[in-house]
Design a protein around this motif. Sequence first.
Motif, mmCIF file in Angstrom:
data_model
loop_
_atom_site.group_PDB
_atom_site.id
_atom_site.type_symbol
_atom_site.label_atom_id
_atom_site.label_comp_id
_atom_site.label_asym_id
_atom_site.label_seq_id
_atom_site.Cartn_x
_atom_site.Cartn_y
_atom_site.Cartn_z
ATOM 1 N N GLU A 55 0.843 -1.197 0.000
ATOM 2 C CA GLU A 55 0.000 0.000 0.000
ATOM 3 C C GLU A 55 0.880 1.250 0.000
ATOM 4 O O GLU A 55 1.811 1.360 0.792
ATOM 5 N N PRO A 56 0.611 2.211 -0.891
ATOM 6 C CA PRO A 56 1.441 3.419 -0.956
ATOM 7 C C PRO A 56 1.188 4.351 0.227
ATOM 8 O O PRO A 56 0.233 4.180 0.980
ATOM 9 N N MET A 57 2.057 5.340 0.351
ATOM 10 C CA MET A 57 1.922 6.331 1.428
ATOM 11 C C MET A 57 0.639 7.133 1.242
ATOM 12 O O MET A 57 0.113 7.235 0.134
ATOM 13 N N HIS A 58 0.174 7.731 2.326
ATOM 14 C CA HIS A 58 -1.055 8.538 2.330
ATOM 15 C C HIS A 58 -0.998 9.639 1.279
ATOM 16 O O HIS A 58 0.042 10.253 1.051
ATOM 17 N N ARG A 59 -2.129 9.887 0.648
ATOM 18 C CA ARG A 59 -2.254 10.956 -0.349
ATOM 19 C C ARG A 59 -3.437 11.818 0.076
ATOM 20 O O ARG A 59 -4.574 11.344 0.114
ATOM 21 N N PRO A 60 -3.215 13.075 0.427
ATOM 22 C CA PRO A 60 -4.313 13.941 0.901
ATOM 23 C C PRO A 60 -5.459 14.016 -0.110
ATOM 24 O O PRO A 60 -5.239 14.150 -1.314
ATOM 25 N N GLY A 61 -6.696 13.863 0.396
ATOM 26 C CA GLY A 61 -7.870 13.958 -0.457
ATOM 27 C C GLY A 61 -8.272 12.647 -1.115
ATOM 28 O O GLY A 61 -9.220 12.607 -1.891
ATOM 29 N N TYR A 62 -7.536 11.569 -0.822
ATOM 30 C CA TYR A 62 -7.811 10.277 -1.444
ATOM 31 C C TYR A 62 -7.690 9.157 -0.417
ATOM 32 O O TYR A 62 -7.057 9.310 0.618
ATOM 33 N N VAL A 63 -8.296 8.034 -0.751
ATOM 34 C CA VAL A 63 -8.129 6.809 0.032
ATOM 35 C C VAL A 63 -7.670 5.734 -0.949
ATOM 36 O O VAL A 63 -8.085 5.720 -2.108
ATOM 37 N N TRP A 64 -6.761 4.856 -0.493
ATOM 38 C CA TRP A 64 -6.256 3.790 -1.340
ATOM 39 C C TRP A 64 -7.217 2.601 -1.273
ATOM 40 O O TRP A 64 -7.492 2.053 -0.217
ATOM 41 N N ARG A 74 -11.879 -20.083 -12.887
ATOM 42 C CA ARG A 74 -10.901 -21.168 -12.846
ATOM 43 C C ARG A 74 -9.812 -20.923 -11.822
ATOM 44 O O ARG A 74 -9.273 -21.849 -11.253
ATOM 45 N N GLN A 75 -9.465 -19.652 -11.627
ATOM 46 C CA GLN A 75 -8.352 -19.297 -10.738
ATOM 47 C C GLN A 75 -8.516 -17.878 -10.227
ATOM 48 O O GLN A 75 -9.349 -17.124 -10.712
ATOM 49 N N TYR A 76 -7.698 -17.528 -9.249
ATOM 50 C CA TYR A 76 -7.699 -16.159 -8.736
ATOM 51 C C TYR A 76 -6.762 -15.297 -9.577
ATOM 52 O O TYR A 76 -5.683 -15.738 -9.966
ATOM 53 N N VAL A 77 -7.211 -14.073 -9.860
ATOM 54 C CA VAL A 77 -6.447 -13.114 -10.643
ATOM 55 C C VAL A 77 -6.292 -11.845 -9.804
ATOM 56 O O VAL A 77 -7.255 -11.383 -9.189
ATOM 57 N N ALA A 78 -5.090 -11.288 -9.782
ATOM 58 C CA ALA A 78 -4.828 -10.085 -8.995
ATOM 59 C C ALA A 78 -5.498 -8.861 -9.618
ATOM 60 O O ALA A 78 -5.419 -8.645 -10.821
ATOM 61 N N VAL A 79 -6.174 -8.078 -8.774
ATOM 62 C CA VAL A 79 -6.741 -6.788 -9.177
ATOM 63 C C VAL A 79 -5.988 -5.748 -8.354
ATOM 64 O O VAL A 79 -6.055 -5.765 -7.124
ATOM 65 N N HIS A 80 -5.262 -4.898 -9.025
ATOM 66 C CA HIS A 80 -4.400 -3.945 -8.329
ATOM 67 C C HIS A 80 -5.200 -2.806 -7.713
ATOM 68 O O HIS A 80 -6.259 -2.438 -8.201
ATOM 69 N N GLY A 81 -4.658 -2.259 -6.638
ATOM 70 C CA GLY A 81 -5.305 -1.149 -5.942
ATOM 71 C C GLY A 81 -5.274 0.133 -6.752
ATOM 72 O O GLY A 81 -4.568 0.240 -7.764
ATOM 73 N N HIS A 82 -6.048 1.109 -6.275
ATOM 74 C CA HIS A 82 -6.098 2.403 -6.954
ATOM 75 C C HIS A 82 -6.569 3.474 -5.965
ATOM 76 O O HIS A 82 -7.100 3.157 -4.906
ATOM 77 N N TRP A 83 -6.363 4.723 -6.317
ATOM 78 C CA TRP A 83 -6.791 5.839 -5.480
ATOM 79 C C TRP A 83 -8.252 6.171 -5.754
ATOM 80 O O TRP A 83 -8.680 6.215 -6.900
ATOM 81 N N GLU A 84 -9.013 6.405 -4.683
ATOM 82 C CA GLU A 84 -10.401 6.854 -4.760
ATOM 83 C C GLU A 84 -10.477 8.239 -4.121
ATOM 84 O O GLU A 84 -9.989 8.422 -3.007
ATOM 85 N N PRO A 85 -11.083 9.243 -4.783
ATOM 86 C CA PRO A 85 -11.233 10.560 -4.161
ATOM 87 C C PRO A 85 -12.141 10.448 -2.931
ATOM 88 O O PRO A 85 -13.128 9.717 -2.956
ATOM 89 N N LEU A 86 -11.776 11.155 -1.872
ATOM 90 C CA LEU A 86 -12.595 11.136 -0.655
ATOM 91 C C LEU A 86 -13.993 11.661 -0.942
ATOM 92 O O LEU A 86 -14.173 12.554 -1.776
#
Length: 113
Positions: A55-64, A74-86
Amino acid sequence: MLLRYTALVAVVVVASGCVQERVVHERRVVERAAPVEYTEVVAPQPPPVRVIEVEPMHRPGYVWSRAYWHWDGRQYVAVHGHWEPLRPGYHYVHPFWEPRGDGWHLHAGGWAS
């Protein structure tokens, strides 16, 4: 440089034909306690325990929105995180898997009041 570009194009062409979304069981769910609508995916086995990303460092105005594992049928696939505006007046519910009688249920996450 040309060799790298050609290799990249070849990988994209080969990989583009390999993606297929097949889900064991999927249904729309709306929780009454919080107005979060999400798609619930049911998998027959638990997701991997290894970490997908740091998880990246805190970003003001957003949540990771944390990375998670998605079941493709058939299998598990990775879904990468992203920033969401607060969103004032809401809190973010991160994606998570929950075991139930008929398998593992994915709660994809979202905003709740």
